[in-house]
Design an enzyme around this catalytic site. Structure first.
Site, PDB file in Angstrom:
ATOM      1  N   THR A 216      70.096 -96.912 -49.037  1.00 17.12           N
ATOM      2  CA  THR A 216      70.808 -97.957 -49.770  1.00 17.12           C
ATOM      3  C   THR A 216      72.283 -97.583 -49.761  1.00 17.12           C
ATOM      4  OG1 THR A 216      68.968 -98.508 -51.206  1.00 17.12           O
ATOM      5  CG2 THR A 216      71.165 -98.859 -52.123  1.00 17.12           C
ATOM      6  N   ARG A 244      58.968-108.160 -54.340  1.00 25.65           N
ATOM      7  CA  ARG A 244      59.484-107.066 -55.173  1.00 25.65           C
ATOM      8  C   ARG A 244      61.016-106.989 -55.115  1.00 25.65           C
ATOM      9  NH1 ARG A 244      62.750-102.245 -54.293  1.00 25.65           N
ATOM     10  NH2 ARG A 244      62.175-100.727 -55.881  1.00 25.65           N
ATOM     11  N   GLY A 246      64.267-104.603 -56.457  1.00 23.09           N
ATOM     12  CA  GLY A 246      64.581-103.295 -57.042  1.00 23.09           C
ATOM     13  C   GLY A 246      65.751-103.377 -58.002  1.00 23.09           C
ATOM     14  N   ASP A 247      66.369-102.240 -58.225  1.00 24.04           N
ATOM     15  CA  ASP A 247      67.479-102.150 -59.178  1.00 24.04           C
ATOM     16  C   ASP A 247      68.815-102.607 -58.588  1.00 24.04           C
ATOM     17  OD1 ASP A 247      67.230 -99.860 -57.437  1.00 24.04           O
ATOM     18  OD2 ASP A 247      68.851 -98.931 -58.579  1.00 24.04           O
ATOM     19  N   THR A 267      71.248 -95.424 -56.354  1.00 31.83           N
ATOM     20  CA  THR A 267      70.267 -95.432 -55.271  1.00 31.83           C
ATOM     21  C   THR A 267      69.080 -94.577 -55.675  1.00 31.83           C
ATOM     22  OG1 THR A 267      69.789 -94.719 -53.015  1.00 31.83           O
ATOM     23  CG2 THR A 267      71.584 -93.576 -54.110  1.00 31.83           C
ATOM     24  N   GLY A 268      67.882 -95.043 -55.335  1.00 31.00           N
ATOM     25  CA  GLY A 268      66.704 -94.268 -55.705  1.00 31.00           C
ATOM     26  C   GLY A 268      65.537 -95.180 -55.987  1.00 31.00           C
ATOM     27  N   GLY A 270      63.877 -97.692 -57.517  1.00 27.90           N
ATOM     28  CA  GLY A 270      64.433 -98.772 -58.315  1.00 27.90           C
ATOM     29  C   GLY A 270      63.744 -99.056 -59.635  1.00 27.90           C
TER      30      GLY A 270
HETATM   31  N1  ASP Z   1      67.137 -98.484 -55.232  1.00 27.49           N
HETATM   32  C1  ASP Z   1      66.591 -99.148 -54.083  1.00 27.49           C
HETATM   33  C2  ASP Z   1      65.428 -99.980 -54.524  1.00 27.49           C
HETATM   34  O1  ASP Z   1      64.643 -99.526 -55.321  1.00 27.49           O
HETATM   35  C3  ASP Z   1      66.162 -98.198 -53.011  1.00 27.49           C
HETATM   36  C4  ASP Z   1      67.083 -97.044 -52.738  1.00 27.49           C
HETATM   37  O2  ASP Z   1      68.150 -96.961 -53.312  1.00 27.49           O
HETATM   38  O3  ASP Z   1      66.758 -96.189 -51.902  1.00 27.49           O
HETATM   39  O4  ASP Z   1      65.273-101.059 -54.023  1.00 27.49           O
END
Ligand code: ASP
Length: 349
Positions: A216, A244, A246-247, A267-268, A270
């Site tokens: 991301t 779906r 995400g965040d 990032t992570g 979500g």
């Molecule tokens: N945060 C993103 C999501 O959950 C994915 C990511 O940042 O790797 O969609």
């Protein structure tokens, strides 16, 4: 008469107390404003290209070089805009667009695949000066999702648009539209195949499978006028399904910006970032607890998220030009540029 007197006393006392509380609150707000306008830092740009199990032993020298070069390019492009008097939002968009066009990152070209084998993209931006924000979610044909998020902010009365409606809006705004195949890459296809295999084998919990979420992208900038802006763009998580989201397109979770506190791009995993309102939590800590941007980011990423089992990271920037790049994963593609010097990092140290 006595009862009347008592009621009267209670009303008077209550009003006095309320007045006192309001004054305290106002004083605090004034303090924050004074603090944040006292010293405006140098123009600064911070970026990330995703957090995850990024280990030196799994990286070839060519791959590492490619990542470093692209991160550096994204920094140079955005920073140049700031130097030329561009706004923090212009720098954020320009920098993110460099990464959206690169197959290295999970945004734009190179986005991860859904369970059905498509690419569905999410993005958001927030302006720390006006408090305005824009986002798109689950879009499949908008070439630059971050640009579409900006259009939502600037040219619609809404904050977030999703799916076909967001695409219709992007078309009306004259944005470039592409076939969904434009985003696809072999590398991400393989990652989906691997995820599907693991899922079928049921040898590991899907959520334990670490390969589904690298790359991301996000940026936070501080311009000459002392305004902060933040943005995030992603393909989400490999093997995600059923629309779906995400965040990344959620203001307060994956993106937040406010001149009086800070700008954040996350990032992570979500779901954890949404449940913990990560981006806003960091900003709120600065405002209400008066902790620094570094302390606030560390608390949320290394303590609160870790306790809940959420993996990932953030980049943050305040008005004085203080930076935090905090993550609880083995690595995070990241970098910043300040005083004309660019710095790029991948691993923990
Ligand atoms: N945060 C993103 C999501 O959950 C994915 C990511 O940042 O790797 O969609």
């Amino acid at each position: 008469m006595r009862l009347f007197k008592q009621i009267f006393t209670v009303i008077i006392l209550g009003t006095a107390l309320l007045g006192c509380n309001n004054n305290d609150e106002n004083k605090q707000i004034v303090d924050i404003q004074v603090k944040s306008t006292n010293k405006i830092g140098p123009i600064t740009l911070v970026i990330h290209g995703g957090a995850g199990t990024i280990l030196k032993e799994n990286m070839t020298a060519e791959m590492e070089k490619a990542y470093r070069e692209k991160l550096n390019e994204a920094l140079q492009v955005g920073y140049k805009m700031l130097e030329n008097g561009g706004t923090s939002m212009e720098a954020v968009i320009a920098s993110i667009q460099v990464m959206e066009k690169s197959p290295l990152f999970n945004s734009g070209v190179g986005a991860v695949y859904t369970h059905e084998g498509r690419n569905e993209l999410d993005a958001s931006v927030m302006d720390g000066h006006t408090g305005k924000a824009g986002a798109v979610a689950g879009v499949t044909t908008i070439k630059s999702p971050i640009r579409a998020a900006l259009e939502v902010m600037n040219n619609s009365p809404h904050v977030m648009m999703s799916g076909p409606g967001a695409e219709e809006f992007a078309k009306e705004q004259g944005l470039e539209m592409v076939d969904n195949a434009y985003f696809g890459t072999k590398r991400r296809k393989k990652a989906l195949e691997k995820a599907l295999e693991k899922e079928a084998e049921q040898t590991s919990d899907l959520l334990q499978y670490q390969d589904w979420k690298y790359g991301t992208v996000g940026a936070v900038a501080l311009d000459k006028a002392g305004n902060i802006a933040a943005g995030t763009s992603t393909g989400g998580m490999t093997n995600k399904r059923y629309g779906r989201i995400g965040d990344s397109p959620i203001i307060g979770a994956g993106t937040f910006a406010e001149n009086s506190s800070c700008g954040v791009s996350a990032t992570g995993h979500g779901e954890y970032f949404i449940r913990n309102a990560v981006a806003y939590d960091i900003a709120a800590r600065m405002k209400y607890l008066h902790t620094s941007v570094e302390q606030s980011a560390r608390k949320v990423i290394q303590e609160k998220l870790v306790k809940k089992g959420g993996s990932g990271g953030v980049i943050c920037l305040d008005r004085e030009g203080n930076i935090a790049m905090e993550f609880n994963t083995p690595g995070m593609y990241r970098g910043f540029m300040q005083d004309g010097k660019a710095h790029v990092f991948i691993y923990k140290n």
